[in-house]
Design an enzyme around this catalytic site. Structure first.
Site, PDB file in Angstrom:
ATOM      1  N   ASN A  62      22.566  32.358  32.181  1.00 15.12           N
ATOM      2  CA  ASN A  62      21.280  32.293  31.478  1.00 15.12           C
ATOM      3  C   ASN A  62      21.362  31.797  30.049  1.00 15.12           C
ATOM      4  OD1 ASN A  62      19.746  33.043  33.644  1.00 15.12           O
ATOM      5  ND2 ASN A  62      19.663  35.218  33.116  1.00 15.12           N
ATOM      6  N   GLU A 126      17.437  26.294  35.941  1.00 20.68           N
ATOM      7  CA  GLU A 126      16.416  27.186  36.485  1.00 20.68           C
ATOM      8  C   GLU A 126      15.255  27.231  35.488  1.00 20.68           C
ATOM      9  OE1 GLU A 126      17.947  30.941  38.207  1.00 20.68           O
ATOM     10  OE2 GLU A 126      16.720  31.907  36.669  1.00 20.68           O
ATOM     11  N   TRP A 219      18.515  48.474  37.800  1.00 25.78           N
ATOM     12  CA  TRP A 219      18.764  47.045  37.657  1.00 25.78           C
ATOM     13  C   TRP A 219      20.132  46.774  37.037  1.00 25.78           C
ATOM     14  CZ3 TRP A 219      18.645  44.734  32.575  1.00 25.78           C
ATOM     15  CH2 TRP A 219      19.098  43.406  32.606  1.00 25.78           C
ATOM     16  N   ARG A 250      10.786  43.690  37.583  1.00 24.80           N
ATOM     17  CA  ARG A 250      11.756  43.534  38.670  1.00 24.80           C
ATOM     18  C   ARG A 250      11.059  43.770  40.008  1.00 24.80           C
ATOM     19  NH1 ARG A 250      14.141  40.884  35.901  1.00 24.80           N
ATOM     20  NH2 ARG A 250      16.209  41.036  35.030  1.00 24.80           N
ATOM     21  N   ASP A 349      19.721  33.808  45.613  1.00 18.89           N
ATOM     22  CA  ASP A 349      19.450  34.383  44.293  1.00 18.89           C
ATOM     23  C   ASP A 349      19.755  35.886  44.299  1.00 18.89           C
ATOM     24  OD1 ASP A 349      18.439  34.244  41.621  1.00 18.89           O
ATOM     25  OD2 ASP A 349      16.602  35.216  42.324  1.00 18.89           O
ATOM     26  N   HIS A 386      21.021  40.774  26.817  1.00 17.39           N
ATOM     27  CA  HIS A 386      19.895  40.233  27.601  1.00 17.39           C
ATOM     28  C   HIS A 386      18.713  40.116  26.630  1.00 17.39           C
ATOM     29  CE1 HIS A 386      17.147  39.807  31.059  1.00 17.39           C
ATOM     30  NE2 HIS A 386      18.204  39.706  31.863  1.00 17.39           N
ATOM     31  N   SER A 433      25.705  36.459  30.203  1.00 17.32           N
ATOM     32  CA  SER A 433      27.121  36.513  30.580  1.00 17.32           C
ATOM     33  C   SER A 433      27.944  35.498  29.792  1.00 17.32           C
ATOM     34  CB  SER A 433      27.266  36.255  32.079  1.00 17.32           C
ATOM     35  OG  SER A 433      26.747  34.973  32.425  1.00 17.32           O
TER      36      SER A 433
HETATM   37  O1  SFD Z   1      19.251  37.703  36.361  1.00 18.52           O
HETATM   38  C1  SFD Z   1      35.098  50.446  29.622  1.00 18.52           C
HETATM   39  N1  SFD Z   1      23.196  39.518  33.365  1.00 18.52           N
HETATM   40  C2  SFD Z   1      22.969  38.156  33.472  1.00 18.52           C
HETATM   41  N2  SFD Z   1      23.625  37.208  32.769  1.00 18.52           N
HETATM   42  C3  SFD Z   1      23.548  35.876  33.111  1.00 18.52           C
HETATM   43  O2  SFD Z   1      24.170  35.011  32.463  1.00 18.52           O
HETATM   44  N3  SFD Z   1      22.796  35.495  34.199  1.00 18.52           N
HETATM   45  C4  SFD Z   1      22.066  36.387  34.945  1.00 18.52           C
HETATM   46  O3  SFD Z   1      21.488  36.020  35.972  1.00 18.52           O
HETATM   47  C5  SFD Z   1      21.986  37.729  34.453  1.00 18.52           C
HETATM   48  N4  SFD Z   1      21.219  38.730  35.130  1.00 18.52           N
HETATM   49  C6  SFD Z   1      21.887  39.929  35.387  1.00 18.52           C
HETATM   50  C7  SFD Z   1      22.855  40.375  34.440  1.00 18.52           C
HETATM   51  C8  SFD Z   1      23.453  41.631  34.661  1.00 18.52           C
HETATM   52  C9  SFD Z   1      23.116  42.379  35.816  1.00 18.52           C
HETATM   53  C10 SFD Z   1      23.757  43.717  36.009  1.00 18.52           C
HETATM   54  C11 SFD Z   1      22.202  41.867  36.766  1.00 18.52           C
HETATM   55  C12 SFD Z   1      21.603  40.641  36.547  1.00 18.52           C
HETATM   56  C13 SFD Z   1      21.877  42.627  38.009  1.00 18.52           C
HETATM   57  C14 SFD Z   1      23.749  40.025  32.098  1.00 18.52           C
HETATM   58  C15 SFD Z   1      25.267  39.902  31.920  1.00 18.52           C
HETATM   59  O4  SFD Z   1      25.907  40.439  33.012  1.00 18.52           O
HETATM   60  C16 SFD Z   1      25.677  40.601  30.620  1.00 18.52           C
HETATM   61  O5  SFD Z   1      25.002  39.944  29.564  1.00 18.52           O
HETATM   62  C17 SFD Z   1      27.173  40.596  30.312  1.00 18.52           C
HETATM   63  O6  SFD Z   1      27.919  41.054  31.401  1.00 18.52           O
HETATM   64  C18 SFD Z   1      27.489  41.465  29.096  1.00 18.52           C
HETATM   65  O7  SFD Z   1      28.865  41.409  28.839  1.00 18.52           O
HETATM   66  P1  SFD Z   1      29.693  42.660  28.190  1.00 18.52           P
HETATM   67  O8  SFD Z   1      31.125  42.283  28.178  1.00 18.52           O
HETATM   68  O9  SFD Z   1      29.058  43.114  26.939  1.00 18.52           O
HETATM   69  O10 SFD Z   1      29.462  43.852  29.265  1.00 18.52           O
HETATM   70  P2  SFD Z   1      30.137  44.005  30.714  1.00 18.52           P
HETATM   71  O11 SFD Z   1      30.320  42.687  31.346  1.00 18.52           O
HETATM   72  O12 SFD Z   1      29.316  44.992  31.465  1.00 18.52           O
HETATM   73  O13 SFD Z   1      31.588  44.615  30.411  1.00 18.52           O
HETATM   74  C19 SFD Z   1      31.819  45.911  29.920  1.00 18.52           C
HETATM   75  C20 SFD Z   1      33.191  46.340  30.450  1.00 18.52           C
HETATM   76  O14 SFD Z   1      33.664  47.490  29.774  1.00 18.52           O
HETATM   77  C21 SFD Z   1      34.179  48.414  30.729  1.00 18.52           C
HETATM   78  N5  SFD Z   1      34.069  49.722  30.091  1.00 18.52           N
HETATM   79  N6  SFD Z   1      36.421  50.245  29.682  1.00 18.52           N
HETATM   80  C22 SFD Z   1      37.219  51.162  29.103  1.00 18.52           C
HETATM   81  N7  SFD Z   1      36.753  52.285  28.474  1.00 18.52           N
HETATM   82  C23 SFD Z   1      35.411  52.525  28.400  1.00 18.52           C
HETATM   83  N8  SFD Z   1      34.948  53.623  27.776  1.00 18.52           N
HETATM   84  C24 SFD Z   1      34.534  51.577  29.007  1.00 18.52           C
HETATM   85  N9  SFD Z   1      33.174  51.515  29.135  1.00 18.52           N
HETATM   86  C25 SFD Z   1      32.911  50.370  29.789  1.00 18.52           C
HETATM   87  C26 SFD Z   1      33.305  48.197  31.948  1.00 18.52           C
HETATM   88  O15 SFD Z   1      33.873  48.705  33.127  1.00 18.52           O
HETATM   89  C27 SFD Z   1      33.146  46.683  31.938  1.00 18.52           C
HETATM   90  O16 SFD Z   1      34.193  46.030  32.594  1.00 18.52           O
HETATM   91  S1  SFD Z   1      19.547  38.578  35.237  1.00 18.52           S
HETATM   92  O17 SFD Z   1      18.961  39.868  35.433  1.00 18.52           O
HETATM   93  O18 SFD Z   1      19.078  37.965  34.007  1.00 18.52           O
HETATM   94  P1  AMP Z   2      15.441  37.669  34.713  1.00 19.98           P
HETATM   95  O1  AMP Z   2      15.752  37.165  36.073  1.00 19.98           O
HETATM   96  O2  AMP Z   2      14.094  38.321  34.609  1.00 19.98           O
HETATM   97  O3  AMP Z   2      16.526  38.463  34.092  1.00 19.98           O
HETATM   98  O4  AMP Z   2      15.300  36.369  33.799  1.00 19.98           O
HETATM   99  C1  AMP Z   2      16.268  35.383  33.709  1.00 19.98           C
HETATM  100  C2  AMP Z   2      15.937  34.533  32.523  1.00 19.98           C
HETATM  101  O5  AMP Z   2      14.631  33.996  32.644  1.00 19.98           O
HETATM  102  C3  AMP Z   2      15.936  35.272  31.199  1.00 19.98           C
HETATM  103  O6  AMP Z   2      16.397  34.378  30.232  1.00 19.98           O
HETATM  104  C4  AMP Z   2      14.481  35.625  30.987  1.00 19.98           C
HETATM  105  O7  AMP Z   2      14.176  35.801  29.619  1.00 19.98           O
HETATM  106  C5  AMP Z   2      13.792  34.395  31.561  1.00 19.98           C
HETATM  107  N1  AMP Z   2      12.455  34.688  32.126  1.00 19.98           N
HETATM  108  C6  AMP Z   2      12.173  35.493  33.163  1.00 19.98           C
HETATM  109  N2  AMP Z   2      10.853  35.505  33.442  1.00 19.98           N
HETATM  110  C7  AMP Z   2      10.284  34.678  32.534  1.00 19.98           C
HETATM  111  C8  AMP Z   2       8.937  34.260  32.279  1.00 19.98           C
HETATM  112  N3  AMP Z   2       7.921  34.700  33.016  1.00 19.98           N
HETATM  113  N4  AMP Z   2       8.726  33.404  31.256  1.00 19.98           N
HETATM  114  C9  AMP Z   2       9.767  32.968  30.488  1.00 19.98           C
HETATM  115  N5  AMP Z   2      11.039  33.313  30.693  1.00 19.98           N
HETATM  116  C10 AMP Z   2      11.315  34.158  31.685  1.00 19.98           C
END
Ligand code: SFD
Ligand code: AMP
Length: 624
Positions: A62, A126, A219, A250, A349, A386, A433
C-alpha cells in the site's frame, strides 16, 4: 519453583521484533556491520518466517511511489498523508519514507515476490499509492533475506522481550533488553549498544465485535499486542499522537479489507435503502474544513458519514460488490475468460491476507457478483503504519528535519541509542508493509552510525535485572501457590488469569475510552472515570497467574496492552478537541480546534514515580 536458566547475549545492535520493520532493520544493519565487524542480533517472540501483521500474507503493497515511472513524488505523498491525518503528520519522516520506499519494493520483487503487472511492465495499481501482489508468501520471502543477512546464530526466536534496560549511570541511555523464552524456562539478558524497537502495533486493547469463542477474530493481527509502545514508554521515551487510533470499514465478521473494492473495483457503500452514503452525507464534510473540502476524503471523515447514517437508522451497510462486478463483467462484454480473471482477483484479495473472509463468504452462500456484502466499522486499533499515527517521538533525517525535530540520528527516540521503526514511530502514518520495512532500514543504518560514534559501552544494572527476573516469572509462582484455591473451572479468588484480565481491560476501554459500543464517544469525566478503573485493574494485575509458559506470554502481552490503553486514554484526555470524528469524539469538545490544537501531543512516563507528563509540540511544515 525452580530458578530459570539464564543466558547473556552480547551484541552491538539489538533488534526487538522480526516483522516488516525488524527485517528491514536486520537487512540494513547487517550490511553496515559487516565491514565494521559489529554484531547485530534480532529477537522475535514467534518465528520470523510467519510472524507479525504480514504473517498471513497481503494482497497489496500500500505504499509505493512509482518514481521511476514519474507516477508520484515525495511531496505528493506528504500532502496525501497530511490530508488523511487531518493536518497532523511529521512531514520530515513521511517525506523520508516516500523517497526511500520504492527501492525497498524493488528488492522484494528481486527476491521473488510476484507482482501483478500492466502490459507495459509497470506494477498494476489498485489505487494511487497501492500496488497489487500475489502476497501469500510475502513474509517468508522478507524473512529469508533478513536471516541470510544476519546469519542464523544472530536470530533468537520464541523469545518475548518484556523490558528494556537502561545504562546504570545514565537513565537516558539504552543498555539492552530482557526477555524470556516461550518454550523453555529461561531468561535472556541482551546487552547492546543500540536497540531498535520494531515490535508492532496493538490490537485487542478494545472489545472487538466478536467475543466469547470469537475473541481474536479481528482485523489487525491478534498477536500484535503493542510491545512497540510499551517498551519505549517504560524506558521513559517520549511518545507522540497516542490519542490517534485506527477505525476502519471492514467486511463484517471476517474483517476482510475493502481497499481493493473501493479503489480498483469502484464499489459503492450503500445503506439498507440503497442510498449512497458518501453522497447522502456530503454536507457533513463542511463542518470539518479545511480537511472536509480536500481530497481524498480523510478516512475518519468517511467513517463519520457512515456512522451518522447508522445512527439515523439506515443500516445495515453494504459494499455493493454485486453492482461493481456486474459493471466490470459488462465492460468485458461478459467474456467468460475475463470474467473468471476478475472473480479470481476478487477472491485472491482475501485468500492472500484474510482467508477467514473467503471462508465466511462461502459458508454464508455469498457470491460477491450476486450478493452485496455487509460492512461495519471496526473497534479501534493502535498502529503507526496504517491510517493512524501512534508511536515514539523520534529524530528525523538530518537533511530534512526542522531544527527541533533532529537530535543526531534518524529514528532515534529521546532515549540515547534507542531507535524505533514501523508501527512504533509516531506521527508518520501510511507506511504500511513496504514503508515499515524501509523505515527499519533507515533505523538500522542510523543505529550502526550511533554505535560507531559511541566509544564507551553502556553498563547494565545487575540489581535491576534481578528485579525484572523476579517480576517476569512471578505469574508462574502465583499460579503454583494459588492453584489449590480454585473454586470452579477458571475461577480462583486469589488470582486472575490473563484472559480474564484482558476482557476486563477491553470492557473499560470500550465503555470509557470511546469504543465501538458507545459510538466512539467519550468526554473528560468519562475518561477520568476510565482512568480510575484502569488503575484498579492495574492493582489487580499484580495477581496475574500463569499455568504455563504460554500463559506467561499472555500475561506480559497484557501489560503491553495495559500501557497502550493508559497512554491512549491520557492523550485523548489531553487533546481538548475532536480532530478525527469517526475515530473518536470528545462530547465536551466536539469540534476541530485549529487555533489551539494544530500541534503534536507528546507524553513521557516516569516509571519510578508512575507519573505521566503531557505537552504540546509545535507543528513545523516543510511541504507547502
Ligand atoms: O489491506 C515481538 N497491512 C498492510 N500493509 C500493506 O502494505 N498492504 C496491505 O494490504 C495491508 N493491509 C493489512 C495489513 C496488516 C494486516 C494484519 C492485514 C491487512 C489483515 C499493514 C502492515 O502489515 C503493517 O504496516 C506492517 O506489518 C507493520 O510493520 P511492523 O514491523 O511495525 O509490525 P509487524 O510486521 O507486525 O512486526 C512486529 C514483530 O514484532 C514481534 N514482536 N518480538 C519480541 N518481543 C516482543 N515483545 C514482541 N512483540 C512483537 C512480532 O511477532 C512481529 O514479528 S490492508 O488492511 O491495508
Ligand atoms: P484497506 O483495504 O481499507 O486497508 O485500504 C487499503 C488502502 O486503500 C489504504 O491505503 C486505504 O487508505 C485506501 N482506501 C481504502 N478505502 C478507501 C476509500 N474509500 N477512499 C480512498 N482510499 C481508500
Amino acid at each position: 519453583m525452580n530458578e530459570p536458566a539464564v543466558e547473556v547475549v552480547e551484541c552491538d545492535v539489538l533488534i526487538c521484533g522480526g516483522g516488516m520493520a525488524g527485517c528491514g532493520a536486520a537487512y540494513e544493519a547487517a550490511y553496515w556491520a559487516r565491514a565494521a565487524k559489529l554484531r547485530v542480533v534480532m529477537v522475535e517472540k514467534a518465528a520470523v518466517e510467519r510472524s507479525g501483521a504480514v504473517a498471513m500474507g497481503l494482497s497489496a503493497i500500500n505504499c509505493y511511489m512509482g518514481m521511476k515511472w514519474g507516477e508520484n513524488q515525495p511531496e505528493d505523498f506528504v500532502r496525501y498523508v497530511r490530508q488523511d491525518l487531518m493536518g497532523l503528520c511529521r512531514e520530515d519522516l513521511v517525506y523520508d519514507i516516500a523517497r526511500n520506499v520504492d527501492a525497498t519494493v524493488h528488492m522484494f520483487e528481486e527476491w521473488g515476490l510476484p507482482f501483478f503487472k500492466t502490459p507495459e511492465g509497470r506494477y498494476k495499481r489498485e489505487g494511487r499509492w497501492q500496488v497489487m501482489i500475489h502476497g501469500e508468501s510475502y513474509k517468508p520471502i522478507v524473512a529469508e533475506a533478513a536471516k541470510k543477512a544476519l546469519g542464523e546464530g544472530n536470530i533468537y526466536e520464541r523469545i518475548f522481550i518484556a523490558n528494556l534496560l537502561l545504562d546504570k549511570d545514565d537513565s537516558g541511555r539504552i543498555a539492552g533488553a530482557v526477555g524470556f523464552s516461550v518454550r523453555d524456562f529461561k531468561l535472556y539478558i541482551f546487552k547492546a549498544r543500540a536497540v531498535i524497537v520494531a515490535a508492532g502495533g496493538a490490537t485487542q486493547v478494545f472489545r472487538p465485535h466478536a467475543v466469547g469463542e470469537g475473541l481474536g477474530r479481528i482485523w489487525y493481527a491478534p498477536w500484535n499486542t503493542g510491545s512497540a509502545y510499551k517498551l519505549p514508554i517504560l524506558a521513559g521515551a517520549e511518545m507522540t499522537q497516542m490519542e490517534h487510533r485506527l477505525v476502519v470499514t471492514r467486511f463484517k465478521d471476517g474483517y476482510g479489507p475493502v481497499g481493493m473494492w473501493f479503489l480498483l473495483f469502484k464499489a459503492t457503500l450503500k445503506n439498507a435503502y440503497g442510498e449512497a452514503v458518501e453522497e447522502k452525507w456530503a454536507e457533513l464534510l463542511k463542518e470539518w474544513l479545511p480537511y472536509g473540502a480536500g481530497k481524498p476524503i480523510p478516512t475518519p471523515l468517511r467513517n463519520h458519514q457512515m456512522l451518522r447514517d447508522f445512527v439515523a437508522g439506515a443500516g445495515p451497510h453494504y459494499l455493493r460488490t454485486d453492482e461493481a462486478l456486474t459493471r466490470m463483467f459488462a465492460e468485458t462484454q461478459n467474456d467468460p475468460r475475463k470474467v473468471r480473471e476478475i472473480e479470481a482477483d476478487a477472491w485472491e484479495d482475501f485468500l492472500d491476507m484474510t482467508m477467514s473472509q473467503a471462508l465466511l463468504w462461502a459458508s454464508h452462500n455469498i457470491d460477491p457478483a450476486k450478493t452485496p456484502s455487509e460492512v461495519v466499522l471496526t473497534e479501534p486499533y493502535l498502529v503507526g503504519s496504517h491510517g493512524a499515527a501512534t508511536g515514539a517521538w523520534v529524530s528525523g533525517p538530518e537533511d530534512l528535519a526542522p531544527k527541533d525535530y533532529f537530535w543526531g540520528y534518524n529514528r532515534m527516540t529521546t532515549v540515547k541509542g534507542l531507535f524505533a521503526a514501523g508501527d512504533g514511530v509516531g506521527a508518520s502514518a501510511h507506511k504500511f508493509s513496504s514503508g515499515s520495512y524501509a523505515e527499519g532500514r533507515l533505523a538500522g543504518k542510523a543505529a550502526l552510525a550511533y554505535v560507531m560514534d559511541t566509544a564507551q559501552a553502556a553498563q547494565i544494572d545487575q540489581q535491576r535485572v534481578e528485579s525484572i527476573k523476579q517480576a517476569l516469572f512471578a505469574p508462574l509462582k502465583a499460579y503454583e501457590q494459588a492453584q489449590a484455591r480454585v473454586t470452579r473451572g477458571e475461577i480462583n479468588p486469589a488470582v486472575l488469569n490473563p484472559r480474564q484480565a484482558l476482557v476486563r481491560l477491553q470492557k473499560i476501554m470500550d465503555e470509557y475510552c470511546a469504543g465501538y459500543e458507545v459510538g466512539y464517544m467519550t468526554n473528560g469525566p468519562t475518561l477520568r472515570r476510565g482512568l480510575e478503573l484502569l488503575e484498579l485493574l492495574r492493582e489487580d494485575m499484580a495477581h496475574l497467574a500463569a499455568r504455563d509458559l504460554h500463559e506467561l506470554l499472555r500475561a506480559w502481552e497484557l501489560w503491553d496492552r495495559y500501557y497502550c490503553a493508559e497512554a491512549h486514554a491520557r492523550h485523548i484526555l489531553f487533546r481538548e478537541e475532536t480532530r478525527w470524528p469517526g475515530y473518536y469524539y470528545r462530547g465536551d469538545f466536539p469540534k476541530l480546534d485549529e487555533a489551539n490544537w494544530h500541534c503534536f501531543t507528546v507524553s513521557r512516563y516516569d516509571a519510578d514515580k508512575n507519573q505521566w507528563q503531557l505537552n504540546k509540540r509545535p507543528y513545523v511544515s516543510i511541504v507547502s
